[in-house]
Design an enzyme around this catalytic site. Structure first.
Site, short mmCIF file in Angstrom:
data_model
loop_
_atom_site.label_atom_id
_atom_site.label_comp_id
_atom_site.label_asym_id
_atom_site.label_seq_id
_atom_site.Cartn_x
_atom_site.Cartn_y
_atom_site.Cartn_z
N VAL A 275 0.86 -1.18 0.00
CA VAL A 275 0.00 0.00 0.00
C VAL A 275 0.90 1.24 0.00
O VAL A 275 1.80 1.36 0.84
CB VAL A 275 -0.90 0.00 1.25
N CYS A 276 0.67 2.15 -0.93
CA CYS A 276 1.52 3.35 -1.02
C CYS A 276 1.37 4.22 0.21
O CYS A 276 0.26 4.60 0.60
CB CYS A 276 1.14 4.17 -2.25
N VAL A 277 2.51 4.58 0.80
CA VAL A 277 2.48 5.32 2.06
C VAL A 277 1.88 6.72 1.89
O VAL A 277 1.06 7.16 2.71
CB VAL A 277 3.87 5.38 2.72
#
Lengths: 136, 130
Positions: B77-79
């Site tokens: 999941v992209c931060v």
């Protein structure tokens, strides 16, 4: 460039505001620049509005991120394909776009235009030659 | 073939999240490798364990978690996208002073570099979005 170098294209299809796609696409481009791939950007459909000059978001409480496109040259992102038909369909010309440039290290830092105006047909060929197309 | 998957839309709102799952599952069942699944934009919403869909509907998050468990998938999941949208793991909660977490433990939060690396390492990057 290493043997891992691939041809990356970031395909920008949407207007800069209204949705977050354009801004988060630009974030990928900036991070991706550190990976030393052969990068290009393409602007089609409403995506051409992303690089229109004189953007003012003061009234809509959104960050005007358009100055970031001017910094792409410093990240060695120097190929920005703009689809001619998309401009024409929206009543825009090259003069409506920001003047985006990069400095060529191999030619005594000569300033060169980043924007490459291409037809739909030409862009299709450029896309065909890519290893990866990120679509935003 | 070695695939990576990028998901740009949230669960239930958009079919992209379903199509990505079905593609990933089909590819794995055909013996292909999935190098990484990367959740971006509203796609990060596919990772919250707090979703409670009606009982007669599919559970999109649980479905990913189970597939991840079965095939040891790297579900990333992209931060930056997660921070904007309130997807939080223990590390993020600590760093940003949040009072709760919501990520399913089969997912991990990491940077956009993971997406670029996935594109470099894989034969194909397949993007599911609008």
């Amino acid at each position: 460039m290493s043997e891992d170098t691939k041809k990356f294209m970031y395909l920008n299809r949407r207007a800069p505001y209204g949705t977050i796609y354009a801004w988060e696409s630009l974030e990928v481009v900036l991070i991706g620049a550190a990976f030393e791939q052969d990068v290009s950007l393409a602007f089609v459909d409403d995506g051409v509005y992303q690089i229109v000059k004189g953007q003012d978001t003061g009234e809509v409480d959104m960050k005007n991120f358009s100055p970031t496109y001017s910094a792409l040259g410093d990240y060695e992102v120097t190929k920005l394909y703009v689809e001619k038909e998309s401009l024409e369909e929206r009543g825009l010309t090259l003069d409506d776009l920001m003047h985006l440039t990069w400095e060529d290290e191999d030619e005594d830092w000569a300033e060169k235009d980043s924007i490459r105006l291409v037809s739909r047909e030409e862009l299709a060929k450029v896309m065909e030659g890519q290893d990866v197309v990120f679509s935003f | 073939m070695k695939f990576s998957i990028q998901i740009n839309e949230g669960p239930y709102q958009h079919q992209a999240a379903d199509s990505a799952y079905l593609f990933t599952k089909a590819a794995l069942e055909k013996g292909h490798e999935i190098f990484r699944v990367f959740f971006y934009h509203d796609g990060v919403g596919n990772s919250t364990r707090l979703t409670t869909p009606p009982q007669d509907d599919r559970n999109i998050v649980k479905r990913w978690a189970e597939l991840g468990e079965q095939y040891s998938l790297d579900l990333v999941v992209c931060v930056a996208a997660a921070q904007r949208r309130g997807i939080v793991d223990d590390g993020e909660a600590q760093r940003n002073g949040k009072d709760a977490t919501n990520i399913d433990p089969h997912f991990r939060i990491s940077g956009l570099g993971q997406l670029i690396e996935a594109a470099v390492q894989s034969d194909r990057l397949v993007v599911f979005g609008d």
